[in-house]
Scaffold this active site. Structure first.
Site, PDB file in Angstrom:
ATOM      1  N   LYS A  15     -74.509-116.697 -91.292  1.00 37.71           N
ATOM      2  CA  LYS A  15     -73.623-115.872 -92.119  1.00 37.71           C
ATOM      3  C   LYS A  15     -74.137-115.783 -93.560  1.00 37.71           C
ATOM      4  CE  LYS A  15     -69.572-116.989 -89.259  1.00 37.71           C
ATOM      5  NZ  LYS A  15     -68.157-117.443 -89.253  1.00 37.71           N
ATOM      6  N   TYR A  55     -65.992-108.755 -84.261  1.00 36.43           N
ATOM      7  CA  TYR A  55     -64.783-109.575 -84.378  1.00 36.43           C
ATOM      8  C   TYR A  55     -63.554-108.877 -83.815  1.00 36.43           C
ATOM      9  CZ  TYR A  55     -67.249-113.082 -87.196  1.00 36.43           C
ATOM     10  OH  TYR A  55     -68.091-114.090 -87.628  1.00 36.43           O
ATOM     11  N   PHE A  63     -56.395-113.669 -90.887  1.00 43.72           N
ATOM     12  CA  PHE A  63     -57.684-113.860 -91.562  1.00 43.72           C
ATOM     13  C   PHE A  63     -58.689-112.737 -91.269  1.00 43.72           C
ATOM     14  CE2 PHE A  63     -57.833-116.361 -87.586  1.00 43.72           C
ATOM     15  CZ  PHE A  63     -58.976-115.848 -86.977  1.00 43.72           C
ATOM     16  N   ARG A  91     -72.530-124.089 -79.322  1.00 47.10           N
ATOM     17  CA  ARG A  91     -71.186-124.297 -79.895  1.00 47.10           C
ATOM     18  C   ARG A  91     -71.040-125.758 -80.354  1.00 47.10           C
ATOM     19  NH1 ARG A  91     -67.828-120.225 -81.445  1.00 47.10           N
ATOM     20  NH2 ARG A  91     -66.291-121.887 -81.489  1.00 47.10           N
ATOM     21  N   THR A  97     -64.422-125.088 -85.701  1.00 46.02           N
ATOM     22  CA  THR A  97     -64.083-124.075 -86.701  1.00 46.02           C
ATOM     23  C   THR A  97     -63.376-124.711 -87.903  1.00 46.02           C
ATOM     24  OG1 THR A  97     -63.645-122.642 -84.797  1.00 46.02           O
ATOM     25  CG2 THR A  97     -63.044-121.788 -86.973  1.00 46.02           C
ATOM     26  N   ARG A 108     -71.782-127.277 -89.094  1.00 47.53           N
ATOM     27  CA  ARG A 108     -70.612-127.146 -89.973  1.00 47.53           C
ATOM     28  C   ARG A 108     -70.184-128.515 -90.504  1.00 47.53           C
ATOM     29  NH1 ARG A 108     -67.260-122.917 -86.110  1.00 47.53           N
ATOM     30  NH2 ARG A 108     -68.245-120.983 -86.824  1.00 47.53           N
ATOM     31  N   ASN A 118     -68.415-120.971 -93.141  1.00 45.67           N
ATOM     32  CA  ASN A 118     -68.810-121.999 -92.164  1.00 45.67           C
ATOM     33  C   ASN A 118     -70.179-121.730 -91.535  1.00 45.67           C
ATOM     34  OD1 ASN A 118     -68.237-119.955 -90.396  1.00 45.67           O
ATOM     35  ND2 ASN A 118     -66.445-120.916 -89.488  1.00 45.67           N
ATOM     36  N   HIS A 121     -72.105-118.198 -86.785  1.00 43.26           N
ATOM     37  CA  HIS A 121     -71.280-117.668 -85.688  1.00 43.26           C
ATOM     38  C   HIS A 121     -72.024-117.915 -84.383  1.00 43.26           C
ATOM     39  CE1 HIS A 121     -68.960-114.840 -83.222  1.00 43.26           C
ATOM     40  NE2 HIS A 121     -70.133-114.554 -82.683  1.00 43.26           N
ATOM     41  N   GLU A 132     -71.132-109.201 -78.027  1.00 47.16           N
ATOM     42  CA  GLU A 132     -71.664-109.358 -79.389  1.00 47.16           C
ATOM     43  C   GLU A 132     -73.146-108.996 -79.462  1.00 47.16           C
ATOM     44  OE1 GLU A 132     -70.666-113.461 -79.992  1.00 47.16           O
ATOM     45  OE2 GLU A 132     -68.514-113.015 -80.119  1.00 47.16           O
TER      46      GLU A 132
END
Ligand code: DAT
Ligand code: MG
Length: 156
Positions: A15, A55, A63, A91, A97, A108, A118, A121, A132
């Site tokens: 990100k 998203y 959010f 993951r 998260t 993270r 964070n 993704h 995605e």
């Protein structure tokens, strides 16, 4: 490497905070060190249209607007990586998260204190990967190649 049903691809995105904090190399190193194979990668400025597609499962949540603003706020690095159980493994490597739940040793957990900033993704299922990856990559951009080291990464 013997291809089997548990070999899969996943979509990851570093990100804008990862790019701005100069952490692209550090995070990519973790992915490579784990043995995951990068089969597609590009740096890009995400458009609001791409963000809305990526998203779409969060549309309507409180959010959502700030999430879309954030992912469009600066360059990102999008990639597809491949490996055994790549979705679940990546993951785990990302961490939870919620910042108070992302444990040290995860990306993270080691580098982020905020639920929005964070760093990374990652697809959370095969269906999300299919959705995605199509937002950012064409089939032709996803490469198929062998790595000499794979026989030392996988038992069979
Ligand atoms: P993840 O990125 O771990 O898959 P998610 O899919 O639930 O998490 O949410 C997508 C992103 O939205 C997440 O990386 C950061 C943001 N987000 C999620 N929950 C949030 C919240 N409660 N407040 C602010 N941003 C949130
Ligand atoms: Mg998610």
């Amino acid at each position: 490497m013997t291809e089997s049903a548990d070999f899969e691809q996943t979509f990851l995105m570093l990100k804008p905070d990862a790019v701005q904090r100069g952490m692209v190399g550090k995070i990519l190193s973790r992915i490579e060190d784990k043995g995951l194979k990068i089969v597609a990668m590009k740096m890009l400025q995400v458009t609001p249209e791409q963000a809305a597609k990526q998203y779409e499962c969060h549309y309507g949540k409180s959010f959502y607007p700030s999430l879309v603003d954030f992912i469009c706020s600066g360059p990102c690095v999008a990639m597809i990586v491949e490996g055994r159980d790549a979705i679940a493994i990546s993951r785990k490597m990302m961490g939870a998260t919620a910042p108070e739940q992302s444990v040290p040793g995860t990306i993270r957990g080691d580098y982020s204190l905020d639920v929005k900033h964070n760093l990374i993704h990652g697809s959370d299922s095969a269906a999300s990967f299919a959705h995605e990856s199509r937002v950012y990559f064409t089939e032709a951009e996803i490469l198929s190649y062998g790595l000499e080291l794979e026989r030392w990464i996988y038992y069979s």
